[in-house]
Scaffold this active site. Sequence first.
Site, mmCIF file in Angstrom:
data_model
loop_
_atom_site.group_PDB
_atom_site.id
_atom_site.type_symbol
_atom_site.label_atom_id
_atom_site.label_comp_id
_atom_site.label_asym_id
_atom_site.label_seq_id
_atom_site.Cartn_x
_atom_site.Cartn_y
_atom_site.Cartn_z
ATOM 1 N N ASN A 6 0.806 -1.075 -0.036
ATOM 2 C CA ASN A 6 0.052 -0.100 -0.113
ATOM 3 C C ASN A 6 0.894 1.273 -0.030
ATOM 4 O O ASN A 6 1.752 1.367 0.986
ATOM 5 C CB ASN A 6 -1.003 0.085 1.192
ATOM 6 C CG ASN A 6 -1.705 1.293 1.462
ATOM 7 O OD1 ASN A 6 -1.334 2.305 1.072
ATOM 8 N ND2 ASN A 6 -3.077 1.005 1.883
ATOM 9 N N HIS A 9 0.894 6.253 1.588
ATOM 10 C CA HIS A 9 1.765 7.283 2.394
ATOM 11 C C HIS A 9 3.033 7.965 1.543
ATOM 12 O O HIS A 9 3.477 9.146 2.033
ATOM 13 C CB HIS A 9 2.200 6.948 3.605
ATOM 14 C CG HIS A 9 1.068 6.380 4.771
ATOM 15 N ND1 HIS A 9 0.111 7.383 4.650
ATOM 16 C CD2 HIS A 9 0.729 5.526 5.254
ATOM 17 C CE1 HIS A 9 -0.959 6.791 5.561
ATOM 18 N NE2 HIS A 9 -0.390 5.655 5.961
ATOM 19 N N HIS A 42 -5.741 3.642 -1.744
ATOM 20 C CA HIS A 42 -6.920 4.009 -1.223
ATOM 21 C C HIS A 42 -7.242 5.376 -1.445
ATOM 22 O O HIS A 42 -6.874 6.473 -1.249
ATOM 23 C CB HIS A 42 -6.761 3.798 0.325
ATOM 24 C CG HIS A 42 -8.183 4.021 1.094
ATOM 25 N ND1 HIS A 42 -8.309 3.888 2.306
ATOM 26 C CD2 HIS A 42 -9.513 4.364 0.446
ATOM 27 C CE1 HIS A 42 -9.651 4.088 2.688
ATOM 28 N NE2 HIS A 42 -10.205 4.404 1.473
ATOM 29 N N ARG A 44 -9.443 7.952 -1.410
ATOM 30 C CA ARG A 44 -10.514 8.188 -0.137
ATOM 31 C C ARG A 44 -11.410 9.422 -0.772
ATOM 32 O O ARG A 44 -10.922 10.308 -1.669
ATOM 33 C CB ARG A 44 -9.848 8.801 1.250
ATOM 34 C CG ARG A 44 -9.280 7.768 2.095
ATOM 35 C CD ARG A 44 -8.543 8.263 3.267
ATOM 36 N NE ARG A 44 -8.356 7.507 4.322
ATOM 37 C CZ ARG A 44 -9.510 7.070 5.146
ATOM 38 N NH1 ARG A 44 -10.355 7.678 5.336
ATOM 39 N NH2 ARG A 44 -9.132 6.039 6.030
ATOM 40 N N ARG A 48 -7.267 12.688 0.664
ATOM 41 C CA ARG A 48 -5.981 13.217 1.379
ATOM 42 C C ARG A 48 -4.639 12.651 1.128
ATOM 43 O O ARG A 48 -3.720 13.309 1.446
ATOM 44 C CB ARG A 48 -6.424 12.701 2.966
ATOM 45 C CG ARG A 48 -6.038 11.548 3.148
ATOM 46 C CD ARG A 48 -6.242 11.314 4.918
ATOM 47 N NE ARG A 48 -7.677 11.391 5.200
ATOM 48 C CZ ARG A 48 -8.163 10.892 6.388
ATOM 49 N NH1 ARG A 48 -7.493 10.155 6.984
ATOM 50 N NH2 ARG A 48 -9.270 10.683 6.687
ATOM 51 N N GLU A 69 -8.477 0.330 -2.947
ATOM 52 C CA GLU A 69 -9.456 0.439 -1.939
ATOM 53 C C GLU A 69 -10.310 1.450 -1.764
ATOM 54 O O GLU A 69 -10.023 2.719 -2.329
ATOM 55 C CB GLU A 69 -8.461 0.634 -0.780
ATOM 56 C CG GLU A 69 -8.483 -0.467 0.289
ATOM 57 C CD GLU A 69 -7.332 -0.069 1.413
ATOM 58 O OE1 GLU A 69 -6.353 -0.325 1.477
ATOM 59 O OE2 GLU A 69 -7.830 0.686 2.358
ATOM 60 N N THR A 100 -8.052 3.478 8.348
ATOM 61 C CA THR A 100 -9.375 2.761 8.257
ATOM 62 C C THR A 100 -9.496 2.001 9.712
ATOM 63 O O THR A 100 -8.568 1.138 10.067
ATOM 64 C CB THR A 100 -9.406 1.447 7.198
ATOM 65 O OG1 THR A 100 -8.951 2.076 6.045
ATOM 66 C CG2 THR A 100 -10.580 1.081 6.950
ATOM 67 N N GLU A 150 -10.565 -9.636 2.977
ATOM 68 C CA GLU A 150 -9.449 -9.125 3.661
ATOM 69 C C GLU A 150 -9.715 -9.182 5.244
ATOM 70 O O GLU A 150 -10.482 -8.175 5.493
ATOM 71 C CB GLU A 150 -8.889 -7.841 3.058
ATOM 72 C CG GLU A 150 -7.404 -7.555 3.726
ATOM 73 C CD GLU A 150 -6.880 -6.123 3.095
ATOM 74 O OE1 GLU A 150 -7.102 -6.083 1.677
ATOM 75 O OE2 GLU A 150 -6.119 -5.486 3.740
ATOM 76 N N HIS A 190 -3.500 -4.565 7.665
ATOM 77 C CA HIS A 190 -3.709 -3.477 8.642
ATOM 78 C C HIS A 190 -2.725 -3.669 9.639
ATOM 79 O O HIS A 190 -3.063 -4.816 10.720
ATOM 80 C CB HIS A 190 -5.059 -3.144 9.094
ATOM 81 C CG HIS A 190 -5.067 -1.762 9.365
ATOM 82 N ND1 HIS A 190 -4.827 -1.167 10.483
ATOM 83 C CD2 HIS A 190 -5.705 -0.594 8.506
ATOM 84 C CE1 HIS A 190 -4.932 -0.106 10.334
ATOM 85 N NE2 HIS A 190 -5.593 0.320 9.433
ATOM 86 N N GLY A 191 -1.769 -2.945 9.871
ATOM 87 C CA GLY A 191 -0.787 -2.960 11.285
ATOM 88 C C GLY A 191 0.142 -3.986 11.142
ATOM 89 O O GLY A 191 1.060 -4.050 12.055
HETATM 90 N N1 PXP Z 1 -5.755 -3.118 4.276
HETATM 91 C C1 PXP Z 1 -6.597 -2.048 4.303
HETATM 92 C C2 PXP Z 1 -8.077 -2.524 3.824
HETATM 93 C C3 PXP Z 1 -6.144 -0.804 4.723
HETATM 94 O O1 PXP Z 1 -7.151 -0.078 4.814
HETATM 95 C C4 PXP Z 1 -5.022 -0.418 4.951
HETATM 96 C C5 PXP Z 1 -4.471 0.874 5.509
HETATM 97 O O2 PXP Z 1 -4.900 1.694 4.662
HETATM 98 C C6 PXP Z 1 -4.060 -1.590 4.870
HETATM 99 C C7 PXP Z 1 -4.512 -3.088 4.529
HETATM 100 C C8 PXP Z 1 -2.562 -1.438 5.183
HETATM 101 O O3 PXP Z 1 -2.452 -1.079 6.787
HETATM 102 P P1 PXP Z 1 -0.974 -0.524 7.167
HETATM 103 O O4 PXP Z 1 -0.805 0.684 6.384
HETATM 104 O O5 PXP Z 1 -1.258 -0.464 8.562
HETATM 105 O O6 PXP Z 1 0.029 -1.640 6.780
#
Ligand code: PXP
Length: 240
Positions: A6, A9, A42, A44, A48, A69, A100, A150, A190-191
Amino acid sequence: MLLGVNIDHVATLRNARGGTEPDVLAAAKICEEYGASSITTHLREDRRHIKDEDVELIRKNIGINLNLEMAVTNEMQSIALRIKPHSVCLVPEKRQEVTTEGGLDVYGQLDKITNFVKPLVEAGIEVSLFIDPTKEQVEASAKTGAQFIEMHTGAYSNAYGTENEQTEFLKLKNSAILAQNLGLRVNAGHGLNYENVHRMHEIDGLYELNIGHSIISKAIFTGLDNAVDQMNFLVTKKRK
Ligand code: PXP
């Protein structure tokens, strides 16, 4: 198991100055070169970080899959149908949130999600639902026509190294088993970071992990090529 990166950032940093650096497409290409199987962006509602032009450029210029996303809105559905990413991942979206926060409530909006998924699948786009790892959400997801879920790994990631780790881990493992028995393919994300990602190998059949923040953070110190290569090794056991 595959690695999806992803790169939202990279765009967050670019937008901080409003110019063109760092270049989001260049970042996507480095991820491709260093083993990522897909790029997630993503888009949004408030734009952003990733902007519409980024999604179009990445779609046209990378050889690996683009996973878009997006929130469950008419605007996003039209964009997906026009740009035709390889896959979309439907997420809940709140304007005020930093990232998210929770999974999509598929169980509570079964008809809405099912109707939303249909034209996307008919257009040849794979659809994934970003859900919390619960029986209720997995069973509902299997009724929508989406091919993937997911699993939200945020609770596991937060609990990693604490007494709750195993409880959160087992929610993921059991949800993955149930989902696969119901015919769904299973991603997670995520995380996840360089320390906690290893336990994903204990879940049979996981298809792809989507990881962003930890990779982009490490890239500041090591370069994006190294950061992707290291994570790709932890996920796929392969190096460039
Ligand atoms: N999967 C989804 C659906 C997400 O919304 C995010 C964060 O945007 C991620 C994966 C990736 O999460 P992280 O940036 O914490 O690795």
